[in-house]
Design a protein around this motif. Structure first.
Motif, PDB file in Angstrom:
ATOM      1  N   LYS A 186       0.840  -1.206   0.000  1.00  0.00           N
ATOM      2  CA  LYS A 186       0.000   0.000   0.000  1.00  0.00           C
ATOM      3  C   LYS A 186       0.878   1.261   0.000  1.00  0.00           C
ATOM      4  CE  LYS A 186      -3.470   2.224   2.887  1.00  0.00           C
ATOM      5  NZ  LYS A 186      -4.058   2.219   4.224  1.00  0.00           N
TER       6      LYS A 186
ATOM      7  N   MET B 215      -1.234  11.426  13.321  1.00  0.00           N
ATOM      8  CA  MET B 215      -1.585  10.164  13.990  1.00  0.00           C
ATOM      9  C   MET B 215      -1.197  10.225  15.461  1.00  0.00           C
ATOM     10  SD  MET B 215      -0.663   7.149  11.289  1.00  0.00           S
ATOM     11  CE  MET B 215      -1.447   5.801  12.150  1.00  0.00           C
TER      12      MET B 215
ATOM     13  N   THR C 279      -3.667  12.690  17.325  1.00  0.00           N
ATOM     14  CA  THR C 279      -5.001  12.122  17.531  1.00  0.00           C
ATOM     15  C   THR C 279      -4.946  10.749  18.228  1.00  0.00           C
ATOM     16  OG1 THR C 279      -4.930  11.233  15.301  1.00  0.00           O
ATOM     17  CG2 THR C 279      -6.067  13.326  15.574  1.00  0.00           C
ATOM     18  N   GLU C 280      -3.835  10.443  18.831  1.00  0.00           N
ATOM     19  CA  GLU C 280      -3.636   9.231  19.669  1.00  0.00           C
ATOM     20  C   GLU C 280      -3.765   7.922  18.893  1.00  0.00           C
ATOM     21  OE1 GLU C 280      -6.602  10.444  22.639  1.00  0.00           O
ATOM     22  OE2 GLU C 280      -4.984  10.488  24.106  1.00  0.00           O
ATOM     23  N   GLN C 281      -3.663   7.982  17.546  1.00  0.00           N
ATOM     24  CA  GLN C 281      -3.782   6.739  16.763  1.00  0.00           C
ATOM     25  C   GLN C 281      -2.590   5.808  16.996  1.00  0.00           C
ATOM     26  OE1 GLN C 281      -4.997   7.377  12.569  1.00  0.00           O
ATOM     27  NE2 GLN C 281      -5.641   9.392  13.215  1.00  0.00           N
TER      28      GLN C 281
ATOM     29  N   ALA D 101      -3.188   4.185  20.216  1.00  0.00           N
ATOM     30  CA  ALA D 101      -4.252   3.180  20.064  1.00  0.00           C
ATOM     31  C   ALA D 101      -3.689   1.876  19.499  1.00  0.00           C
ATOM     32  CB  ALA D 101      -5.355   3.717  19.158  1.00  0.00           C
TER      33      ALA D 101
ATOM     34  N   VAL E 213      -1.728   0.125  22.356  1.00  0.00           N
ATOM     35  CA  VAL E 213      -2.551  -0.555  23.367  1.00  0.00           C
ATOM     36  C   VAL E 213      -3.332  -1.737  22.781  1.00  0.00           C
ATOM     37  CG1 VAL E 213      -2.801   1.426  24.915  1.00  0.00           C
ATOM     38  CG2 VAL E 213      -4.525   1.046  23.191  1.00  0.00           C
ATOM     39  N   SER E 214      -3.378  -1.824  21.436  1.00  0.00           N
ATOM     40  CA  SER E 214      -3.987  -3.026  20.833  1.00  0.00           C
ATOM     41  C   SER E 214      -2.986  -4.175  20.795  1.00  0.00           C
ATOM     42  CB  SER E 214      -4.434  -2.756  19.395  1.00  0.00           C
ATOM     43  OG  SER E 214      -5.196  -1.632  19.311  1.00  0.00           O
TER      44      SER E 214
ATOM     45  N   ILE F 140      -0.130  -4.031  19.110  1.00  0.00           N
ATOM     46  CA  ILE F 140       0.544  -4.038  17.799  1.00  0.00           C
ATOM     47  C   ILE F 140       1.684  -3.026  17.844  1.00  0.00           C
ATOM     48  CG2 ILE F 140       0.215  -3.397  15.356  1.00  0.00           C
ATOM     49  CD1 ILE F 140      -2.754  -4.551  16.012  1.00  0.00           C
TER      50      ILE F 140
ATOM     51  N   PHE G 249      -9.059  -0.084  25.559  1.00  0.00           N
ATOM     52  CA  PHE G 249      -8.826   1.318  25.916  1.00  0.00           C
ATOM     53  C   PHE G 249      -9.591   2.192  24.930  1.00  0.00           C
ATOM     54  CE2 PHE G 249      -5.631   4.083  28.196  1.00  0.00           C
ATOM     55  CZ  PHE G 249      -6.119   5.283  27.734  1.00  0.00           C
TER      56      PHE G 249
ATOM     57  N   PHE H 216     -10.108   5.794  23.757  1.00  0.00           N
ATOM     58  CA  PHE H 216      -9.479   7.107  23.881  1.00  0.00           C
ATOM     59  C   PHE H 216     -10.528   8.224  23.821  1.00  0.00           C
ATOM     60  CE2 PHE H 216      -5.976   4.465  22.725  1.00  0.00           C
ATOM     61  CZ  PHE H 216      -4.884   5.035  23.343  1.00  0.00           C
TER      62      PHE H 216
ATOM     63  N   SER I 210     -10.535  10.799  22.055  1.00  0.00           N
ATOM     64  CA  SER I 210     -10.857  11.180  20.669  1.00  0.00           C
ATOM     65  C   SER I 210     -11.312   9.971  19.847  1.00  0.00           C
ATOM     66  CB  SER I 210      -9.614  11.783  20.018  1.00  0.00           C
ATOM     67  OG  SER I 210      -8.567  10.824  20.047  1.00  0.00           O
TER      68      SER I 210
ATOM     69  N   ALA J 296      -9.705   7.815  18.593  1.00  0.00           N
ATOM     70  CA  ALA J 296      -8.457   7.395  17.926  1.00  0.00           C
ATOM     71  C   ALA J 296      -8.692   6.366  16.824  1.00  0.00           C
ATOM     72  CB  ALA J 296      -7.455   6.862  18.954  1.00  0.00           C
ATOM     73  N   LEU J 297      -9.699   6.607  15.991  1.00  0.00           N
ATOM     74  CA  LEU J 297      -9.897   5.711  14.832  1.00  0.00           C
ATOM     75  C   LEU J 297      -8.793   5.969  13.817  1.00  0.00           C
ATOM     76  CD1 LEU J 297     -13.760   5.999  14.250  1.00  0.00           C
ATOM     77  CD2 LEU J 297     -12.522   4.303  15.591  1.00  0.00           C
ATOM     78  N   TYR J 298      -8.380   4.909  13.109  1.00  0.00           N
ATOM     79  CA  TYR J 298      -7.317   5.086  12.114  1.00  0.00           C
ATOM     80  C   TYR J 298      -7.923   5.741  10.868  1.00  0.00           C
ATOM     81  CZ  TYR J 298      -5.475   1.596  15.294  1.00  0.00           C
ATOM     82  OH  TYR J 298      -5.101   0.924  16.428  1.00  0.00           O
ATOM     83  N   ASP J 299      -7.494   6.979  10.617  1.00  0.00           N
ATOM     84  CA  ASP J 299      -8.087   7.793   9.544  1.00  0.00           C
ATOM     85  C   ASP J 299      -7.990   7.167   8.157  1.00  0.00           C
ATOM     86  OD1 ASP J 299      -8.865   9.797  11.196  1.00  0.00           O
ATOM     87  OD2 ASP J 299      -7.000  10.926  11.013  1.00  0.00           O
ATOM     88  N   SER J 300      -6.895   6.440   7.916  1.00  0.00           N
ATOM     89  CA  SER J 300      -6.671   5.911   6.566  1.00  0.00           C
ATOM     90  C   SER J 300      -7.434   4.609   6.324  1.00  0.00           C
ATOM     91  CB  SER J 300      -5.178   5.684   6.351  1.00  0.00           C
ATOM     92  OG  SER J 300      -4.698   4.790   7.339  1.00  0.00           O
ATOM     93  N   MET J 301      -8.122   4.108   7.346  1.00  0.00           N
ATOM     94  CA  MET J 301      -8.836   2.833   7.197  1.00  0.00           C
ATOM     95  C   MET J 301     -10.339   3.057   7.314  1.00  0.00           C
ATOM     96  SD  MET J 301      -6.677   0.354   9.678  1.00  0.00           S
ATOM     97  CE  MET J 301      -4.915   0.511   9.867  1.00  0.00           C
TER      98      MET J 301
ATOM     99  N   PHE K 167      -8.473  -4.530  12.444  1.00  0.00           N
ATOM    100  CA  PHE K 167      -7.073  -4.298  12.798  1.00  0.00           C
ATOM    101  C   PHE K 167      -6.617  -5.016  14.081  1.00  0.00           C
ATOM    102  CE2 PHE K 167      -3.341  -1.796  14.016  1.00  0.00           C
ATOM    103  CZ  PHE K 167      -2.647  -1.822  12.826  1.00  0.00           C
ATOM    104  N   PRO K 168      -7.365  -4.939  15.183  1.00  0.00           N
ATOM    105  CA  PRO K 168      -6.885  -5.643  16.390  1.00  0.00           C
ATOM    106  C   PRO K 168      -6.882  -7.169  16.251  1.00  0.00           C
ATOM    107  CG  PRO K 168      -8.617  -4.067  16.932  1.00  0.00           C
ATOM    108  CD  PRO K 168      -8.604  -4.199  15.454  1.00  0.00           C
TER     109      PRO K 168
ATOM    110  N   ARG L  50     -14.393  -1.332  18.394  1.00  0.00           N
ATOM    111  CA  ARG L  50     -13.028  -1.799  18.078  1.00  0.00           C
ATOM    112  C   ARG L  50     -12.335  -2.370  19.306  1.00  0.00           C
ATOM    113  NH1 ARG L  50      -8.821   2.515  15.883  1.00  0.00           N
ATOM    114  NH2 ARG L  50      -8.751   3.015  18.087  1.00  0.00           N
TER     115      ARG L  50
END
Lengths: 272, 241
Positions: free
Chosen positions: A57, A134, A137-139, A142, A145-146, A148, B85, B87, B89, B91-96, B104-105, B153
């Protein structure tokens, strides 16, 4: 004795408040952090699982989406270089050398450097800004904590993508630039496509092609590394996003020139 | 009742600013613990310490019988999969897309086939009432929808513990109430233990089994919502007005 100690302490304090001292402190801190970041990249690179889908990608984003910009820039580069060089060569009656001269200039130096600078602007800033937002915005948190590894998923794939794609973009840009040059030659003359490219490749040899291709791998690595480093370590807040994108371009472009200078020095050792 | 989180004398400073001075608390299995506190009292720092995003300076932190401060990266990542957790905000992944965000998890669970992943994604979206948003991008979602997707999620891995960082901040009162009810519903459905960081008193009223008030980096007061609501202490009363 205590007076002497106090005197030295004052001197040390003065040096510490000096702006040159501060500059070097910031510079060496930054160099240390970038080195650590690079070491972390190579450590993470070989540990499975490998993020092939994300790598593909990113290769698409870095490579395919940059084709129009790189193509147009390459075309103009070849066209302008030919038009500008022609009168000077004509003065010496050396117009027939034009394809060879433009070919060597583009393949050895102008193509790789200009394309890398364009990519530092387009790709470096985009990676820097994307990673910084990213982070804001805490991505990235996130992902962590998953369970990964965000460094592997975000950083390793992007650095690999730029390292792989920028050499290909440079080859593409060189080809388009030579085509632009062919068109420019035909504005005032009538040279066939086959004759023009025969003249170009007559003077191009291994020592012209390989070093310039190898240095583009380092250009790609540097652009990806700096973009990721600046974005991944950005300050929180929208100002941090802007600053990351900006410094990714500035530092990436600077590194391209430094690598080019080193590459030219090394190449000159092996050429007569 | 068995504790899923135990925190003893936790301390954390940033430079000269000591945010957490001495925090001791525990969370029982299936319990909703609400932590109230003014902005800057270290509520978010506390839950980020629990998932290992911030390393405390001192103290003991046990989650699911594992001392978080002694775990290596691999063990910590394995534990994190049992702790959800949400968050502030989302904290969703913007590009997905929403679907990719939820998948994803699950990517490390190699035993799951794509069909099973699809079923899990749809189930998770049904839990938060947003199955129609499956192909949308995060930029197309409202604040409340983003929070719900964020919750879906985190719940997709069936965590034993949920940590909510100000789940109703920035939402209108109706959506806030919906999110609070959803938190309560998820607790009942999955029997998860939750820590809910908030200063939304309505959210605390709906979700809390127990409330802790954080003040000046310490646990200032503890009790049920009703007990603290009736308190005459000025610092506690301020939250309930």
């Amino acid at each position: 004795m205590p007076n002497t100690i106090l005197k030295y302490k004052t001197i040390i304090e003065n040096v510490k408040t000096n702006s040159i001292y501060k500059f070097f402190k910031v510079f060496f801190t930054e160099v240390t952090l970038i080195t650590k970041f690079t070491v972390n990249f190579f450590k993470t690179l070989f540990i499975p699982p490998y993020e092939f889908n994300e790598l593909i990608k990113q290769c698409y984003i870095v490579g395919c989406k940059s084709l129009p910009l790189v193509g147009i820039t390459g075309f103009i580069m070849g066209l302008v270089l030919t038009i500008q060089s022609r009168p000077t060569l004509a003065q010496f009656g050396a117009e027939s050398w034009l394809p060879a001269m433009v070919g060597v200039s583009i393949v050895r130096e102008i193509g790789p450097v200009i394309t890398a600078i364009i990519c530092a602007g387009k790709i470096g800033s985009s990676i820097g800004a994307e990673l910084a937002s990213m982070k804001v915005t805490e991505q990235i948190d996130a992902m962590e904590v998953s369970g990964i590894n965000p460094f592997k998923y975000i950083v390793v794939t992007r650095i690999l993508a730029t390292t792989l794609m920028i050499p290909l973009l440079v080859i593409f840009s060189d080809a388009i630039a030579l085509f632009g040059s062919f068109l420019a030659v035909n504005i005032k003359g009538d040279v066939s496509f086959i004759l023009y490219f025969a003249k170009v490749f007559e003077k191009l040899n291994f020592i012209d092609l390989m070093p310039s291709l190898i240095k583009t791998i380092f250009f790609g690595f540097a652009i990806g590394l700096i973009g990721c480093y600046k974005g991944y370590n950005s300050d929180k807040g929208t100002q941090g996003v802007g600053a990351s994108a900006n410094s990714a371009v500035v530092m990436g472009s600077l590194l391209v020139f430094i690598i080019d200078m080193i590459a030219v020095q090394l190449t000159s050792l092996f050429t007569p | 009742m068995e504790n899923v989180i135990e925190i003893e004398h936790l301390k954390k400073s940033f430079g000269n600013n000591q945010v957490l001075k001495d925090i001791s608390l525990n969370l029982a299995k299936g319990e909703n613990l609400v932590i109230l506190g003014k902005s800057g009292t270290g509520k978010s720092v506390l839950i980020k310490c629990i998932v290992g995003l911030i390393k405390p300076d001192e103290g003991k932190l046990t989650a699911l019988q594992k001392n978080i401060l002694e775990l290596n990266t691999k063990e910590l990542n394995a534990l994190r999969k049992k702790i959800g957790f949400l968050f502030q905000s989302a904290a969703l992944y913007d590009s997905m897309s929403v679907k990719e965000n939820l998948e994803f998890p699950l990517r490390d669970l190699k035993e799951l086939k794509q069909d099973e992943i699809n079923i899990k994604v749809i189930e998770a979206l049904q839990n938060v009432g947003l199955e129609k948003a499956i192909n949308k991008m995060p930029s197309e979602l409202s604040g409340g929808m983003r929070k719900r997707i964020g919750l879906a999620r985190t719940l997709i891995l069936n965590p034993e513990i949920m940590l909510y960082d100000e789940p109703t901040t920035g939402l209108d009162p109706i959506t806030s109430k919906e999110i609070s009810s959803l938190i309560l519903e998820m607790q009942k459905k999955f029997n998860t233990a939750s820590i809910i960081i908030t200063h939304d008193i309505e959210c605390a009223r709906i979700t809390a089994n127990r409330v802790i008030v954080l003040n000046d980096g310490t646990c200032y007061a503890e009790g049920t919502f009703k007990e603290l609501e009736q308190s005459n202490d000025e610092k506690i009363k301020g939250f309930f007005i």
